[in-house]
Write an enzyme that holds these catalytic residues in place. Structure first.
Site, PDB file in Angstrom:
ATOM      1  N   ASP A 219      -9.382 -26.809  15.365  1.00 14.28           N
ATOM      2  CA  ASP A 219      -9.264 -28.122  15.993  1.00 14.28           C
ATOM      3  C   ASP A 219      -7.887 -28.291  16.631  1.00 14.28           C
ATOM      4  OD1 ASP A 219     -10.445 -30.861  16.282  1.00 14.28           O
ATOM      5  OD2 ASP A 219      -8.705 -31.423  15.070  1.00 14.28           O
ATOM      6  N   GLU A 268      -8.023  -8.479   8.008  1.00 18.37           N
ATOM      7  CA  GLU A 268      -8.113  -7.881   6.678  1.00 18.37           C
ATOM      8  C   GLU A 268      -9.569  -7.716   6.243  1.00 18.37           C
ATOM      9  OE1 GLU A 268      -6.033 -10.490   4.099  1.00 18.37           O
ATOM     10  OE2 GLU A 268      -4.041 -10.050   4.935  1.00 18.37           O
TER      11      GLU A 268
END
Length: 563
Positions: A219, A268
């Site tokens: 956002d 990751e």
């Protein structure tokens, strides 16, 4: 309802990380949780309600669900005032309910994207409550942006800046200091120079990624970092400053230091988690957010401000495909979302006045949403016809398509909401000027009858109009000419037809007719005008409206089969 015909293919793609990244040409369906489906009958949509519609979502043929905020919130801004980033609002369910929803969607080959709101917290967040209970200059206040006031006894705000929702962007607290809130007063801005803030959001990203979330929608991604070196500029000085990466408040270059750290976290995981930026920035700066070193993808909002007009659509497509090549990402296409007037209504209104840059001089649709005698100007039938044509045009383009809940039913904006029942802070901060965004957030109609058209046994938190009965899922389900049927058919074909992220424009000899071909020969023809366009082929796979053989009627899109 039966299971989606492409479920097995979607599931295989979900499990195969060796394929091209799933998000590059995905169809992503935005769910506004409080208005989708209510399982417990309290009038508010919830997580179990979404899970109960998993088969519906699978049959629709989407690739992913984007969940607007479902976190604990006082709903000062529809859930974008977050009190706890690592939990579920108890009115919407539990973390166990969320895990069950992810499992249900993944089992159907649908990925899950969640909203992250990093510019501000709720004023009910434990950090802000601690800040108010702490002294000026404390570590607790350093997580936010507090300043001394001006004028006698500091009784005036630090600057004349205005909130996005109207009124001052500063709010005074009992000890006399002021805090910055670019949005509602209940949404204090965070201080992104604070390392504790940065570390906590990394923890949040890992928390949801570890629960199986596939991606994040960020956002107001362009507003996190700020340069608040004294003296602070005035509103007029801010507006005169170029937004070139050095503006004190908007689209600063250093925000990408934050996203570079986030990207390392995303990578990751196997497959890497995705992210898409809500960044209202100059188009030349969009590639910074969409690069592989930053968030990876950014929203293209230009179609939200465009008329149903061929020249505007073609320019937007060309420009944004070129920007995607610069970033190495794919572009995104958006016709409706939780912040704008639904596109059947926008296209059913007279074209707005435009400024010298070609942008609407006023919020598109706002003049119709105002009370008074403006409502009869809406062409409901024509607006939906144009919306269906625009949707098929967009679904034929390379890149991601973001769909907003209810657009597959052909829903118009709901204007007939009494002022006493409105919820959007934009209405309360600017009464009589902006009716706000409640009209696109009204709970969905699932059945023709019942207290809330099947939304839930306890009614709906925003009033639903009687005409919702005509657009209910059980009314449109299986009807050949319904908007729901068109969306299902289009999304199923799109899975079969999508290839490389390229297109070639084909000259039509008419300025109001656009035609393009994808690498496998699949063609899309859209007649933005009113006069029929004669085709040189008759192999129509799908049409947005009834199309006689060899003809594309006005305000209609057809898909032609690959060669």
């Amino acid at each position: 309802m039966t299971s989606a015909p492409n479920t097995q293919l979607q599931t295989e793609a979900l499990l195969d990380s060796e394929k091209a990244p799933w998000w590059r040409q995905a169809a992503v369906y935005q769910v506004y949780p409080r208005s989708f489906a209510d399982a417990d009958g309290d009038g508010l949509g919830d997580i179990p309600g979404i899970a109960s519609k998993a088969d519906y979502l699978a049959e629709l043929g989407i690739d992913a669900v984007w969940l607007s905020p479902f976190y604990p919130s006082e709903l000062a801004d529809g859930g974008y005032d977050v009190a706890d980033y690592r939990n579920v609002d108890p009115r919407l369910g539990t973390l166990a309910d969320f895990d069950a929803l992810v499992a249900a969607l993944h089992a159907r080959g649908i990925r899950v994207v969640v909203d992250i709101v990093p510019n501000h917290t709720s004023d009910r967040h434990v950090w802000f409550e601690e800040a108010l209970a702490s002294a000026p200059g404390s570590a607790a206040r350093e997580r936010y942006i507090f300043r001394e006031g001006t004028g006698p006894d500091g009784a005036l705000p630090p600057t004349d800046w205005e909130s996005m929702f109207g009124g001052s962007a500063w709010e005074r607290v009992p000890d006399g200091q002021w805090y910055l809130h670019h949005f509602a007063v209940e949404q204090p801005d965070l201080n992104w120079d604070n390392q504790e803030v940065r570390a906590d959001f990394v923890r949040t990203l890992r928390f949801w990624s570890d629960r199986g979330v596939d991606g994040f929608r960020i956002d107001v991604a362009h507003m996190l970092t700020k340069d608040l070196t004294e003296p602070l500029p005035s509103k007029a000085e801010l507006e005169a400053m170029p937004r070139d990466g050095r503006h004190p408040l908007i689209d600063r270059d250093d925000v990408h230091d934050v996203y570079a750290e986030w990207r390392r976290v995303f990578n990751e995981y196997d497959p890497p988690r995705t992210a898409v930026a809500e960044a209202w920035v100059d188009s030349s700066r969009v590639p910074l957010y969409a690069s592989a070193e930053s968030l990876g993808q950014a929203f293209n909002f230009e179609l939200l401000e465009a008329d149903f007009e061929a020249g505007q659509f073609q320019r937007i497509v060309r420009d944004n495909l070129a920007l995607a090549k610069l970033s190495g990402s794919s572009t995104t296409w958006v016709l409706s979302n939780h912040d704008v007037v639904r596109h059947p209504t926008r296209y059913g209104l007279p074209h707005p006045e435009r400024d010298a840059d070609g942008r609407p001089a006023r919020k598109h649709g706002n003049e119709w949403l105002l009370s008074g005698g403006m409502q009869p100007v809406l062409d409901r039938v024509g607006g939906l016809r144009r919306a269906r044509a625009a949707t098929l045009f967009v679904l034929g383009l390379p890149g991601s398509a973001y769909l907003y809940q209810g657009e597959e039913l052909g829903l118009h904006e709901v204007a007939e909401i009494p002022d006493a029942l409105r919820q959007d802070p934009t209405f309360f901060r600017s009464p009589g000027v902006d009716k706000g965004r409640d009209g696109c957030r009204v709970p969905l109609p699932w059945s023709e009858g019942g207290r809330s058209f099947g939304f839930g046994d306890g009614g709906a938190h925003l009033p639903q109009p009687s005409w919702f009965a005509l657009h209910a899922v059980d009314v449109e389900d299986g009807r050949p000419d319904s908007t729901l049927t068109m969306y299902r058919r289009a999304l199923a074909l799109r899975h079969e037809l999508q290839t490389d992220e390229e297109l070639d424009w084909i000259d039509t000899g008419r300025a109001d007719v656009l035609r393009f071909a994808r690498p496998n020969g699949w063609q899309v023809v859209t007649n933005f005008g009113t006069e029929p366009f004669e085709l040189d082929r008759a192999d129509v796979l799908l049409a947005s409206d009834e199309a006689p053989l060899g003809i594309v009627p006005g305000e209609t899109t057809v898909w032609l089969a690959p060669n």
